[in-house]
Design a protein around this motif. Structure first.
Motif, PDB file in Angstrom:
ATOM      1  N   LEU A 290       6.412 -44.097 -45.525  1.00  0.00           N
ATOM      2  CA  LEU A 290       5.308 -43.688 -46.332  1.00  0.00           C
ATOM      3  C   LEU A 290       5.897 -42.630 -47.306  1.00  0.00           C
ATOM      4  O   LEU A 290       5.648 -42.556 -48.701  1.00  0.00           O
ATOM      5  CB  LEU A 290       4.355 -42.849 -45.596  1.00  0.00           C
ATOM      6  CG  LEU A 290       3.237 -41.830 -46.079  1.00  0.00           C
ATOM      7  CD1 LEU A 290       2.454 -42.814 -47.232  1.00  0.00           C
ATOM      8  CD2 LEU A 290       2.212 -41.460 -45.168  1.00  0.00           C
TER       9      LEU A 290
ATOM     10  N   ILE B 214       1.172 -47.190 -41.071  1.00  0.00           N
ATOM     11  CA  ILE B 214       2.340 -47.105 -41.758  1.00  0.00           C
ATOM     12  C   ILE B 214       3.265 -46.162 -41.040  1.00  0.00           C
ATOM     13  O   ILE B 214       2.812 -45.509 -40.499  1.00  0.00           O
ATOM     14  CB  ILE B 214       2.066 -46.659 -43.240  1.00  0.00           C
ATOM     15  CG1 ILE B 214       3.500 -46.875 -43.898  1.00  0.00           C
ATOM     16  CG2 ILE B 214       1.837 -45.217 -43.306  1.00  0.00           C
ATOM     17  CD1 ILE B 214       3.356 -46.682 -45.608  1.00  0.00           C
TER      18      ILE B 214
ATOM     19  N   VAL C 150      -0.277 -43.082 -39.083  1.00  0.00           N
ATOM     20  CA  VAL C 150       1.000 -42.871 -39.350  1.00  0.00           C
ATOM     21  C   VAL C 150       1.667 -42.592 -38.081  1.00  0.00           C
ATOM     22  O   VAL C 150       1.335 -41.639 -37.365  1.00  0.00           O
ATOM     23  CB  VAL C 150       1.208 -41.627 -40.313  1.00  0.00           C
ATOM     24  CG1 VAL C 150       2.621 -41.651 -40.959  1.00  0.00           C
ATOM     25  CG2 VAL C 150       0.297 -41.990 -41.439  1.00  0.00           C
TER      26      VAL C 150
ATOM     27  N   TRP D 115      -5.125 -38.896 -43.159  1.00  0.00           N
ATOM     28  CA  TRP D 115      -3.764 -39.301 -42.590  1.00  0.00           C
ATOM     29  C   TRP D 115      -3.926 -38.742 -41.182  1.00  0.00           C
ATOM     30  O   TRP D 115      -3.876 -37.561 -41.074  1.00  0.00           O
ATOM     31  CB  TRP D 115      -2.982 -38.747 -43.420  1.00  0.00           C
ATOM     32  CG  TRP D 115      -3.162 -39.407 -44.845  1.00  0.00           C
ATOM     33  CD1 TRP D 115      -3.940 -38.532 -45.905  1.00  0.00           C
ATOM     34  CD2 TRP D 115      -2.439 -40.363 -45.521  1.00  0.00           C
ATOM     35  NE1 TRP D 115      -3.573 -39.288 -47.057  1.00  0.00           N
ATOM     36  CE2 TRP D 115      -2.894 -40.349 -46.751  1.00  0.00           C
ATOM     37  CE3 TRP D 115      -1.498 -41.439 -44.962  1.00  0.00           C
ATOM     38  CZ2 TRP D 115      -2.494 -41.406 -47.560  1.00  0.00           C
ATOM     39  CZ3 TRP D 115      -1.330 -42.525 -45.907  1.00  0.00           C
ATOM     40  CH2 TRP D 115      -1.707 -42.265 -47.155  1.00  0.00           C
TER      41      TRP D 115
END
Length: 557
Positions: free
Chosen positions: A316, A311, A180, A335
């Motif tokens: 997100l 992402i 992320v 994550w």
């Protein structure tokens, strides 16, 4: 950020569930982007130049695009002369020339932002760590992305033979992970290309047949790892049903799916009737899944699926608010916060690096893993596991608790991967420490990414309302008014009780001077702590705070 947007022709359109809606220049009848409370901007318009559609931007990136036409170096110099932020220092895994920190205000005003997670060097253990340290000076990719993708690819290549057991559940070593980023400039493709090239030299069949991208449906995912499809057709001569093989299926059930734009996958999973979320959950849990499409049923057993995606954080968070089905499989993923580690205008010298030693050791590890079945821990590692197990299983609440609830099995999966890379079938203390270090980074990343979110839309909106009310708090009647009476009062009450149960809000009594019971006023827990601290400094009892309003003035007793 709002002043900067207005300066460049943007206008606020309204208030959304997770932030403010803004319209691009020249538009006044619909919104073009969401501006988040922390200053991040997510664009969903294809005509919002210089911004790109379906992309998130940090405050610094917004400033750079609007003020300096995308020139980050010029933007950093400009902010430095204006007194904003400070040059970031290299952290424990050598981030190099990082972006200038920019939160939209000079000095030290406002709440202290949550720190970017730091990777414990213990995670850079063995072959995987050697690969990262060798390549890191010559790539802009985040070392965490390189490490996670290397371990994930290895877990995919070794297939469905090495495993460990937790009670009656058998866990194989396939990993679902998501990198992320704060912006779309995290060098997502670069890191994967470097990792894939190393594994291509070890297993060409895996690289050619088992690596895919473009998830959109459960049926599409299952098709790549499908069992033989058999139908029964009535024999006209005998009158009996006769078995017919329509599709011989897939022999190699290993599948590594790389999703450079995971947002599209999440949107697809939220569509009515889409079975992608259920398929992902089942494939992580057991490796067995099936589609219930009448005309084209697909089933897979013993599939070994790994997923790696990328992402932008703002995208997100927006999708998590809109797509409740995402909550169902979020805890199957690790994550990880990633960002560009440095600027290399000439692209580094990775083509001149000698990976022979790393590749040779990797090939030996893959060959060793092919002969390994059930794995276990050495006695010293069991002792370490006993000491950390309770912490892994408890201590997290809200949406953070939901997305990290598989801490124990994920830590053991990672520990087994580190062990196999050492050509060991028994997990040692070193392997477990490396896994714990990487898990801690994933947990810290989840905390950075999701913050105090609960995963419940209404509860998150109640939190936002109380945040906006600051130290005055809100009664339930005021919360009803905040939602323009569009939310059921009982639902708001349930949301408040849920937040109180997780310790995120507290209620204080308020006497109005009128007959009857005192009014209950709700605050974020951090706000009641501040009130208690204030009372303590005044020499009053901090054990219980009661707010008393008299003639419009608020007093503490």
């Amino acid at each position: 950020m709002s002043e900067l947007l207005v300066e460049h022709g943007w206008a606020k359109f309204g208030d959304g569930r997770v932030g403010e809606w803004w319209s691009r220049p020249g538009v006044n009848d619909h919104s073009s982007a969401t501006l988040f409370p922390d200053g991040g901007l997510y664009i969903f318009s294809s005509n919002a130049s210089p911004f790109e559609c379906n992309k998130g931007y940090s405050p610094f990136a917004i400033f750079t695009e609007l003020k300096h036409a995308g020139d980050y170096s010029a933007a950093a110099r400009d902010l430095g002369t204006l007194g904003y932020g400070a040059q970031s220092q290299s952290d424990s895994h050598s981030r190099g020339n990082s972006f200038v920190s920019f939160v939209g205000s000079k000095g030290n005003s406002g709440p202290e932002p949550m720190p970017w997670p730091s990777l414990n060097p213990a995670a850079l253990y063995g072959i995987a760590g050697e690969f990262v340290r060798l390549l890191e000076p010559h790539t802009e990719s985040d070392p965490v992305a390189l490490l996670m993708q290397y371990l994930s690819a290895f877990g995919s290549v070794v297939g469905r033979k090495p495993h460990f057991k937790i009670e009656a559940d058998t866990h194989y070593l396939n990993i679902f992970s998501v990198e992320v980023g704060e912006t779309g400039t995290g060098r997502k493709g670069t890191s994967w290309n470097q990792v894939r090239r190393r594994f291509e030299a070890v297993d060409e069949d895996w690289n050619r047949e088992c690596v895919v991208s473009g998830l959109s449906s459960g049926e599409g995912l299952l098709y790549h790892v499908r069992d033989p499809i058999i139908r029964f057709k009535k024999n006209r001569k005998t009158g009996f049903d006769q078995e017919e093989v329509v599709d011989h299926g897939v022999t190699d059930k290993r599948l590594f799916t790389f999703e450079g734009e995971l947002g599209g996958v999440l949107r697809a999973s939220a569509r009515e009737g889409n079975t992608l979320s259920a398929a992902i959950r089942n494939l992580w849990d057991t490796g067995t899944a099936r589609s219930l499409v009448k005309n084209s049923p697909i089933r897979t057993t013993d599939a070994h699926v790994s997923i790696n995606g990328h992402i932008v954080r703002y995208e997100l968070l927006s999708l998590l608010s809109e797509c409740e089905s995402i909550n169902g499989f979020a805890n199957r993923f690790l994550w990880l916060c990633v960002r560009r580690s440095k600027f290399l205008p000439r692209g580094g010298q990775s083509s001149n690096l000698n990976f022979n030693h790393v590749t040779r050791n990797l090939r030996m590890a893959v060959q060793f893993a092919a002969e390994v079945g059930e794995m276990t821990l050495a006695e010293e590692a069991w002792e370490l596991w006993d000491s950390v197990y309770m912490r892994l299983e408890t201590g997290r609440s809200g949406f953070l608790g939901k997305v990290t609830q598989r801490a124990s099995p994920y830590t053991l999966r990672l520990a087994c991967l580190y062990a196999l890379l050492d050509c060991e079938a028994v997990v040692s203390v070193n392997h477990l420490q490396a896994a714990l270090a990487l898990w801690q980074y994933a947990e810290d990343s989840a905390r950075y990414i999701f913050g105090a979110r609960t995963g419940d839309k209404l509860a998150d909106e109640v939190m936002a309302a109380l945040q906006s009310a600051s130290e005055t708090g809100m009664t339930q009647t005021e919360l009803n008014d905040y939602f323009h009476r569009n939310e059921d009062s009982e639902a708001i009450a349930r949301a408040l009780q849920m937040l109180a149960g997780t310790g995120q809000v507290q209620s204080l009594e308020e006497r109005t001077g009128k007959p009857g019971r005192p009014t209950t006023r709700w605050f974020l827990t951090s706000q009641t702590n501040e009130l208690n601290e204030l009372n303590t400094s005044r020499g009053t009892n901090a054990g219980l705070v009661r707010l008393i309003r008299t003639s419009g003035e608020k007093k503490s007793r």
